[in-house]
Design a protein around this motif. Structure first.
Motif, short mmCIF file in Angstrom:
data_model
loop_
_atom_site.label_atom_id
_atom_site.label_comp_id
_atom_site.label_asym_id
_atom_site.label_seq_id
_atom_site.Cartn_x
_atom_site.Cartn_y
_atom_site.Cartn_z
N LEU A 393 19.55 35.49 46.41
CA LEU A 393 19.43 36.73 45.64
C LEU A 393 19.20 36.52 44.15
N GLY A 394 19.51 35.34 43.62
CA GLY A 394 19.24 35.11 42.20
C GLY A 394 20.46 34.69 41.42
N VAL A 395 20.23 34.48 40.14
CA VAL A 395 21.23 33.85 39.28
C VAL A 395 22.44 34.74 39.05
N GLU A 396 22.30 36.05 39.20
CA GLU A 396 23.43 36.94 38.97
C GLU A 396 24.47 36.83 40.08
N HIS A 397 24.15 36.13 41.16
CA HIS A 397 25.05 36.06 42.32
C HIS A 397 25.71 34.69 42.46
N LEU A 398 25.86 33.97 41.36
CA LEU A 398 26.60 32.72 41.39
C LEU A 398 28.04 32.98 41.80
N ARG A 399 28.56 32.17 42.69
CA ARG A 399 29.94 32.32 43.13
C ARG A 399 30.85 31.39 42.35
N PRO A 400 32.11 31.73 42.17
CA PRO A 400 33.04 30.81 41.51
C PRO A 400 33.19 29.53 42.31
N LEU A 401 33.15 28.40 41.64
CA LEU A 401 33.20 27.12 42.34
C LEU A 401 33.74 26.07 41.40
N ASN A 402 34.60 25.21 41.91
CA ASN A 402 35.09 24.08 41.11
C ASN A 402 35.09 22.82 41.96
N LEU A 403 35.39 21.71 41.33
CA LEU A 403 35.35 20.42 42.02
C LEU A 403 36.34 20.35 43.18
N LYS A 404 37.49 20.99 43.00
CA LYS A 404 38.51 20.93 44.04
C LYS A 404 38.03 21.64 45.32
N ASN A 405 37.30 22.75 45.16
CA ASN A 405 36.78 23.45 46.34
C ASN A 405 35.91 22.53 47.18
N TYR A 437 25.71 22.30 37.40
CA TYR A 437 25.51 23.67 36.96
C TYR A 437 25.89 24.70 38.01
N PHE A 438 26.18 24.26 39.24
CA PHE A 438 26.57 25.20 40.27
C PHE A 438 28.06 25.50 40.23
N PHE A 439 28.79 24.87 39.33
CA PHE A 439 30.23 25.08 39.23
C PHE A 439 30.51 26.09 38.14
N THR A 440 31.16 27.20 38.49
CA THR A 440 31.51 28.24 37.54
C THR A 440 32.97 28.61 37.71
N ALA A 441 33.54 29.18 36.65
CA ALA A 441 34.94 29.60 36.69
C ALA A 441 35.10 30.81 37.59
N SER A 442 36.34 31.06 38.01
CA SER A 442 36.61 32.18 38.93
C SER A 442 37.65 33.12 38.33
N ILE A 443 37.56 34.39 38.74
CA ILE A 443 38.54 35.41 38.37
C ILE A 443 39.19 35.89 39.66
N ASP A 450 38.69 37.69 48.00
CA ASP A 450 37.89 36.61 47.46
C ASP A 450 37.81 36.69 45.94
N ALA A 451 37.83 35.54 45.28
CA ALA A 451 37.75 35.49 43.83
C ALA A 451 36.34 35.87 43.38
N HIS A 452 36.25 36.26 42.12
CA HIS A 452 34.97 36.68 41.55
C HIS A 452 34.51 35.64 40.53
N SER A 453 33.23 35.44 40.44
CA SER A 453 32.67 34.53 39.46
C SER A 453 32.87 35.09 38.06
N ALA A 454 33.19 34.23 37.12
CA ALA A 454 33.36 34.66 35.73
C ALA A 454 32.10 35.31 35.21
N GLU A 455 30.95 34.77 35.62
CA GLU A 455 29.69 35.35 35.17
C GLU A 455 29.50 36.75 35.74
N ALA A 456 29.88 36.94 37.00
CA ALA A 456 29.75 38.28 37.59
C ALA A 456 30.63 39.28 36.85
N VAL A 457 31.82 38.84 36.43
CA VAL A 457 32.72 39.73 35.69
C VAL A 457 32.13 40.04 34.31
#
Length: 522
Positions: A393-405, A437-443, A450-457
């Protein structure tokens, strides 16, 4: 008190890292270029190692054995509309006819489209304006004729234009979506400093709104050197004139009619700009002092292309096909026949010891390369599984992700995942991205979902503020309450931080500005 020597026997545990283990860790975090250089050194040093294209012996073993050793299972998931359903089970089908087929994959160019700027036409325009390389006296690449060799050029590492702009982008925004868009823009900037891909093409490829892409282009155009990221010569000169605070209406008219400047039609220019001969002469001199190619300050050094380590393609059934890039994998083998021949001959003990060490090192290298390839594929597969919404769907739909996941999902340590994702690139239908670059913070979700991507927020906050009326300005507390209604649990100070990162003023300042604008329009 008398001192005496004693012998004591103690038992303890300690972690000892052998040289081979240390080298294996380095091998995992090497980029494809660094890995190729390391393997090249080993090929020169070890007589038992051979390239596959050198004519492999049928009794030799090596990286090609990876196709037999790593028959990972295909994981096709249900296909359908990616906008519907649970993103925790995205569409995915890993191409794993071992890695044999992946080793024969050809890389597709992720950046399609022709540049909007005609280099030959622009060069002719520069020469007509007196801004060509031969007529320009500003800083640039040194001429080879008549100058002594610069020893420092062979010693010091030069910063490339891409690195220079990338460093400024990292400081200018912490938004992962803006960073992705910005990196795509920087990749499309040529060595002269011009943006060669249109905003429409970038938006379509990244799945972002054209206005968002234009916003990031404007951000990149604020970077040094001034004039960078322009689409044409007129925009490049305008950016530099704005920086000098000289982009007045008369100068705007001159920049808009550069063909008249090239033809030296001064009468027409005086009429269009509304100036006399003296002012026109000053304006022309000011134009000639500008840099028509701001990117050339970084020289014309050879740009090392980035080869993707992983290639992601869309399958016909709507799933994703993930495979390793054969060009990024050194293909080496161990010549067991030569090793056996030498061991049967009556050679000196030193030679036998040397050959034994070479055989051990060669076997270790091939196994390490196999393990490295498996780990990269495993981690990349999980990243695609988690970020399927971005690919679909595009860049606005990045999901929260970190190394531990990722580490928990693939059964690796976080440090291993960190090494795997460093300096590794993935070619996707959206473009070429570093795995980091696929790793983003989560809210966290307010209802425990499910948590929300910081960018989505951030995007939701911006949408709320853009839609607010002058008489109903939202405070940070009001935004917190509205986000909670959307099942997003966030603190007021976090909202304030995100708002400031978007360069949005406080509610008091917004109320004052919007009331002034509404009064002015009335």
């Amino acid at each position: 008190m008398a001192l005496s020597a004693k012998m004591l026997l103690r038992q303890g545990q300690s972690l000892v890292m052998t040289p081979q283990l240390l080298q294996a860790i380095k091998l995992l975090q090497y980029s494809s270029i660094e890995l190729a250089a390391f393997v090249e050194e080993e090929l020169e040093r070890n007589p038992l190692l051979e390239r596959v294209e050198d004519g492999p012996d049928p009794k030799a073993t090596g990286i090609d054995a990876l196709s037999e050793a790593t028959n990972a299972e295909n994981a096709p998931l249900s296909s359908g509309d990616p906008a519907e359903g649970d993103w925790s089970e995205p569409q995915l089908a890993v191409s794993t006819e071992a890695l044999a087929e992946s080793l024969g994959t050809e890389v597709e160019n992720a950046f399609d489209g022709e540049p909007d700027l005609n280099p030959a036409a622009e060069q002719n325009k520069l020469e007509a304006l007196g801004l060509s390389d031969t007529a320009w006296s500003g800083s640039g690449g040194a001429e080879s004729s008549g100058e002594a060799a610069n020893i420092e050029a062979y010693i010091a590492e030069q910063t490339t234009l891409s690195d220079h702009l990338g460093a400024q982008l990292a400081v200018a925004t912490r938004d992962p979506v803006e960073r992705m868009i910005g990196l795509a823009i920087i990749d499309s900037i040529d060595e002269a400093g011009y943006l060669r891909e249109s905003a429409e093409n970038l938006a379509e490829r990244l799945g972002a709104a054209p206005s968002r892409v234009e916003q990031v282009i404007a951000l990149v155009q604020t970077f040094e050197p001034t004039g960078i990221g322009a689409r044409d010569l007129a925009e490049c000169l305008a950016l530099q004139l704005r920086e000098l605070d000289r982009y007045d209406p008369a100068m705007q008219a001159m920049v808009a009619h550069l063909p008249l400047v090239a033809r030296r039609d001064f009468a027409a220019l005086r009429k269009i700009c509304g100036v006399d001969d003296e002012d026109l002469s000053d304006m022309l001199a000011e134009i000639r002092r500008l840099d028509p190619k701001p990117g050339r300050a970084f020289g014309g050094s050879i740009v090392q292309p980035v080869a993707p380590d992983v290639i992601v393609r869309a399958a016909r059934d709507g799933s994703w096909l993930i495979e390793l890039n054969s060009e990024a994998l050194p293909r080496v083998l161990v010549n067991q026949t030569y090793a056996a021949t030498v061991s049967r001959k009556g050679v000196a003990d030193e030679d036998k010891t040397f050959m034994s060490q070479c055989l051990q090192t060669a076997n270790w290298l091939t196994k390490s390369l196999e393990q490295r390839a498996r780990t990269i594929l495993k981690v990349s597969t999980e990243i695609v599984r988690r970020q399927d919404a971005f690919l679909a769907l595009g860049v606005e739909h990045l999901r929260p992700l970190n190394l531990k996941n990722i580490a928990d999902a693939v059964g690796l340590h976080e440090s291993t995942v960190s090494r795997v994702t460093s300096n590794k690139y993935m070619s996707t239908p959206r473009g070429l991205f570093e795995l980091k670059y696929f790793f983003t913070a989560s809210i966290a979700a307010h209802g425990g979902g499910d948590a929300h991507s910081a960018e989505a927020v951030r995007f939701k906050i911006k949408q709320m503020i853009d839609a607010e009326a002058p008489e109903a300005i939202l405070s940070d507390d009001a935004i917190v309450e509205r986000l909670k209604e959307q099942d997003i649990d966030i603190a007021r100070r976090t909202v304030a931080k995100y708002r400031e990162s978007l360069k949005i003023p406080s509610s008091v300042e917004r109320r004052r500005e919007k009331q002034a604008l509404s009064a002015r329009s009335a």
